[in-house]
Motif scaffolding. Structure first.
Motif, short mmCIF file in Angstrom:
data_model
loop_
_atom_site.label_atom_id
_atom_site.label_comp_id
_atom_site.label_asym_id
_atom_site.label_seq_id
_atom_site.Cartn_x
_atom_site.Cartn_y
_atom_site.Cartn_z
N ILE A 99 32.74 47.40 -16.23
CA ILE A 99 32.79 46.90 -17.60
C ILE A 99 32.00 45.60 -17.69
CG2 ILE A 99 34.31 46.16 -19.49
CD1 ILE A 99 36.56 47.78 -18.11
N ASP A 100 30.87 45.66 -18.32
CA ASP A 100 30.00 44.48 -18.45
C ASP A 100 29.79 43.78 -17.10
OD1 ASP A 100 29.53 44.90 -21.09
OD2 ASP A 100 31.04 43.49 -21.82
N GLY A 101 29.59 44.58 -16.08
CA GLY A 101 29.29 44.03 -14.76
C GLY A 101 30.49 43.85 -13.86
N ALA A 102 31.69 44.01 -14.39
CA ALA A 102 32.90 43.88 -13.56
C ALA A 102 33.31 45.25 -13.03
CB ALA A 102 34.04 43.28 -14.37
N GLU B 47 52.38 24.37 -8.60
CA GLU B 47 53.05 24.36 -9.91
C GLU B 47 53.44 25.76 -10.35
OE1 GLU B 47 50.80 21.51 -12.82
OE2 GLU B 47 49.35 22.57 -11.56
N GLY B 48 52.93 26.78 -9.64
CA GLY B 48 53.17 28.16 -10.05
C GLY B 48 52.13 28.68 -11.02
N ARG B 49 51.00 27.97 -11.10
CA ARG B 49 49.91 28.51 -11.92
C ARG B 49 49.20 29.63 -11.17
NH1 ARG B 49 48.64 24.70 -16.14
NH2 ARG B 49 49.39 22.63 -15.52
N VAL B 50 48.70 30.61 -11.92
CA VAL B 50 47.94 31.72 -11.35
C VAL B 50 46.48 31.53 -11.73
CG1 VAL B 50 47.58 34.21 -11.37
CG2 VAL B 50 49.91 33.27 -11.48
N ARG B 51 45.62 31.47 -10.72
CA ARG B 51 44.18 31.36 -10.99
C ARG B 51 43.51 32.68 -10.59
NH1 ARG B 51 41.10 26.16 -8.85
NH2 ARG B 51 41.71 25.40 -10.93
N VAL B 52 42.74 33.24 -11.50
CA VAL B 52 42.03 34.48 -11.21
C VAL B 52 40.53 34.25 -11.28
CG1 VAL B 52 43.89 36.00 -11.99
CG2 VAL B 52 42.17 35.23 -13.63
N GLN B 53 39.80 35.17 -10.67
CA GLN B 53 38.34 35.11 -10.68
C GLN B 53 37.81 36.53 -10.70
OE1 GLN B 53 35.97 32.54 -7.81
NE2 GLN B 53 35.40 34.57 -7.07
N ILE B 54 36.83 36.78 -11.53
CA ILE B 54 36.19 38.10 -11.52
C ILE B 54 34.74 37.98 -11.97
CG2 ILE B 54 36.96 38.73 -13.87
CD1 ILE B 54 37.27 41.64 -12.64
N GLU B 55 33.89 38.74 -11.26
CA GLU B 55 32.48 38.77 -11.60
C GLU B 55 32.28 39.76 -12.75
OE1 GLU B 55 29.99 39.42 -8.19
OE2 GLU B 55 28.24 39.83 -9.46
N ALA B 56 31.76 39.27 -13.86
CA ALA B 56 31.52 40.14 -15.03
C ALA B 56 30.39 39.50 -15.82
CB ALA B 56 32.78 40.27 -15.87
#
Lengths: 386, 386
Positions: A99-102, B47-56
């Protein structure tokens, strides 16, 4: 190099495939048999095309990525993208959406571990699918079995198939098959996409295989010091040591096995075929049956094998082999890449030159994928422990 | 209505959450403990934050969808989107990514069945996580157990936890806990995101729970004729009939159970708490311990309960209950939605009015999620079969 079997297939050719034969598509699509509960898509038609659908109203480009080809989908007025692949081979395939490169899993399919990730899988119904179907026969169990490896200093697990009757007939003991996955797969593969349990349930019900235990472990096993040494490179694998010194003793302690070489087999697919060939030839006191599905230890086969030097001369004495090995079984799918034929054929040439018997099975119209391996297990299991 | 417990939480509030406190984020993110092998993202900070990463690279908008809120990610020059959520409660949460309107699993996380789909999950490390951790203690096994249901005319399965020693001590028989998932979950939940096996392994090792078998089945069970009748509506569930007439006899045949009511418990979470309360009160000859985690059979509690009529007067005679039920256990997380408090409190009021004893556990700082249920099982299991 031996770890890279599947790498050849993982990285999709990244071009768009113009759907020029739209009008020829046979409109008999049905939901895939491995969809998530209640999901209509993905679907498969009688030609083996895969049709996917996903709502992505703001996307610029959505593709179906399967079999090394990316197929453009088309968006309708509601923002739903739809499209299909060219016909695929019968059997199980990994795939993903783009999807759009993902590159992401299709939210409609169930997920499998292969090609180095948990992701989508699809089943193109095979003409011979009955041999791995869930049928009205007695069923064994598949147990998750956790253990701590002193060698790798990690918790590991295997999945253990116990045949029908195992939980009830407490006097009976069973032979054991150690069955390994391929490169970028894991210990879940054989009982999930492989259907090893259903294949054995069916074979045992028809009397075509001996009731046996199957142990499916993870072929990746590294010592902390080797991991450190390797840095960015692939570390030396200690799976042989883990299997011989930890897995087999623990299995023999917990399960009602017949603990001798006559009642122990080992087999693997692709990378697993390569590894297990080294393991059995180093440990003929432990095993007496070998199965190599889509691979042998000389991968990637690019030179003639010399029996006096290959695997330290393990195949140099034919009489010795005949005495110590009840079976050498190999298989290939007819549509596998040339490199696998080259590899296995060079190994076969060596065996023939040495006058060493072996069994070879050829899977019609399948590539380096799970239908080849399901069929290989189906053939191989019938020959064990007779 | 009883089937809709989790629905309240499934559908995310669809607005963008402006990250106005960017500067305050504590930069101690670590990969989530339930990432796919080798994946760096998603990450969790203290702190319980969720960090995400995705190539798009070609996407217009990418969001992280967790806890009913969608958080905008930001794109860098390489086309990689990155961003994080507000602090989340300790424990396990389902989540997804949204790429240009497409809701998809995060390719970095492992996948779980919940909220009606296989999708991403994340673990915010809990202060008390040791009780469900994989530790150096003897481990039981979890077996996939297939069976054909004549009632639903379908192949079904349960997962069966057998405690440490089950495979070796062939003389020993065990009591059984039947343990049910919640709405839009399935038979995989308790041993996967619930860690029922590890909780029991740890409790048995410390001597705080009796070794027991746990059977985790699927609470959705429909007869073909009821499915047909229902059309678009939810059909009548036949799970009670399947459990009593098929699951229990089959389990007693295959596994070394102690097959009587004194050695059989039943518990469930949310929808499972509701169903299992009806099941036990209809079948006091089969079970003697009840556990309801985050729910009771009067969901959604909107009126005072009359002991003479509720569940056909099952709780009308206190002496009868004290004789036939060894335990009524209930629990709630302190952050659950009002409706669950209302429901459970009304049931408690009725018990108190009837002078019927019960045990109540309150899980600190957790909502209608798996940490509440892991803790509930931990408490409940210690009280069984003493």
């Amino acid at each position: 190099m031996k770890h890279s079997f599947l790498l050849l297939l993982i990285f999709s050719v990244s071009f768009s495939f113009a759907q020029t034969e739209q009008e020829k598509i046979v409109e008999d699509f049905k939901p895939s048999s491995v969809n998530q509960p209640g999901k209509e898509f993905p679907k498969v038609n009688s030609e083996g095309r895969v049709r996917v659908q996903i709502e992505a109203p703001k996307a610029n480009k959505v593709q179906l990525d399967i079999g090394g080809v990316k197929y453009d989908l088309e968006k309708n007025k509601e923002g739903v993208w739809l499209g299909e692949s060219a016909p695929q081979d019968e059997g199980f395939h990994y795939y993903q959406l783009n999807i759009d490169g993902a590159s992401v899993p299709d939210p409609g399919s169930k997920y499998y571990y292969g090609a180095g990730r948990w992701g989508s899988g699809i089943e193109i119904p095979a003409g011979d699918k009955e041999f791995y179907a869930l049928k009205d026969v007695p069923h064994g169990n598949v147990s998750e079995n956790l253990y701590f490896s002193e060698i790798t200093q990690q918790w590991r697990r295997n999945f253990v198939y116990t045949p029908p009757g195992y939980f009830e007939n407490l006097e009976k003991r069973y032979p054991v098959l150690y069955l390994q996955h391929g490169s970028y797969e894991d210990e879940t593969g054989w009982s999930s996409q492989g259907h090893a349990n259903l294949i054995l349930d069916n074979l045992i019900a028809s009397g075509d295989a001996e009731p046996m235990i199957i142990v499916m472990d993870n072929g990746y096993a590294y010592k902390p010091e080797d991991l450190e040494k390797a840095g960015e490179n692939r570390p030396m694998s200690s799976f042989e040591e883990v299997l011989i010194n930890e897995v087999i003793p623990k299995i023999d302690n917990k399960f009602r096995t017949i603990s001798n070489r006559e009642n122990r087999a080992i087999a693997g697919l692709s990378m697993g075929a390569s590894h297990t060939m080294s393991i059995i030839m180093n440990n003929l006191d432990h095993f007496s049956y070998y199965g190599g599905f889509s691979g042998t230890a000389n991968f990637p086969g690019n030179k003639k094998l010399d029996a006096d030097t290959f695997l330290n001369g393990a195949f140099s004495n034919a009489e010795d082999i005949e005495e110590k090995l009840n079976m050498i079984f190999m298989s290939l799918g007819t549509k596998e890449a040339e490199i696998f034929f080259k590899t296995v054929n060079e190994f076969r040439d060596m065996l023939e030159k040495q006058d060493i018997d072996y069994t070879f099975y050829s899977s019609p119209d399948t590539a380096h994928e799970w239908l080849t391996w399901r069929r290989s297990l189906y053939q191989y299991a019938q020959l064990l422990f007779n």
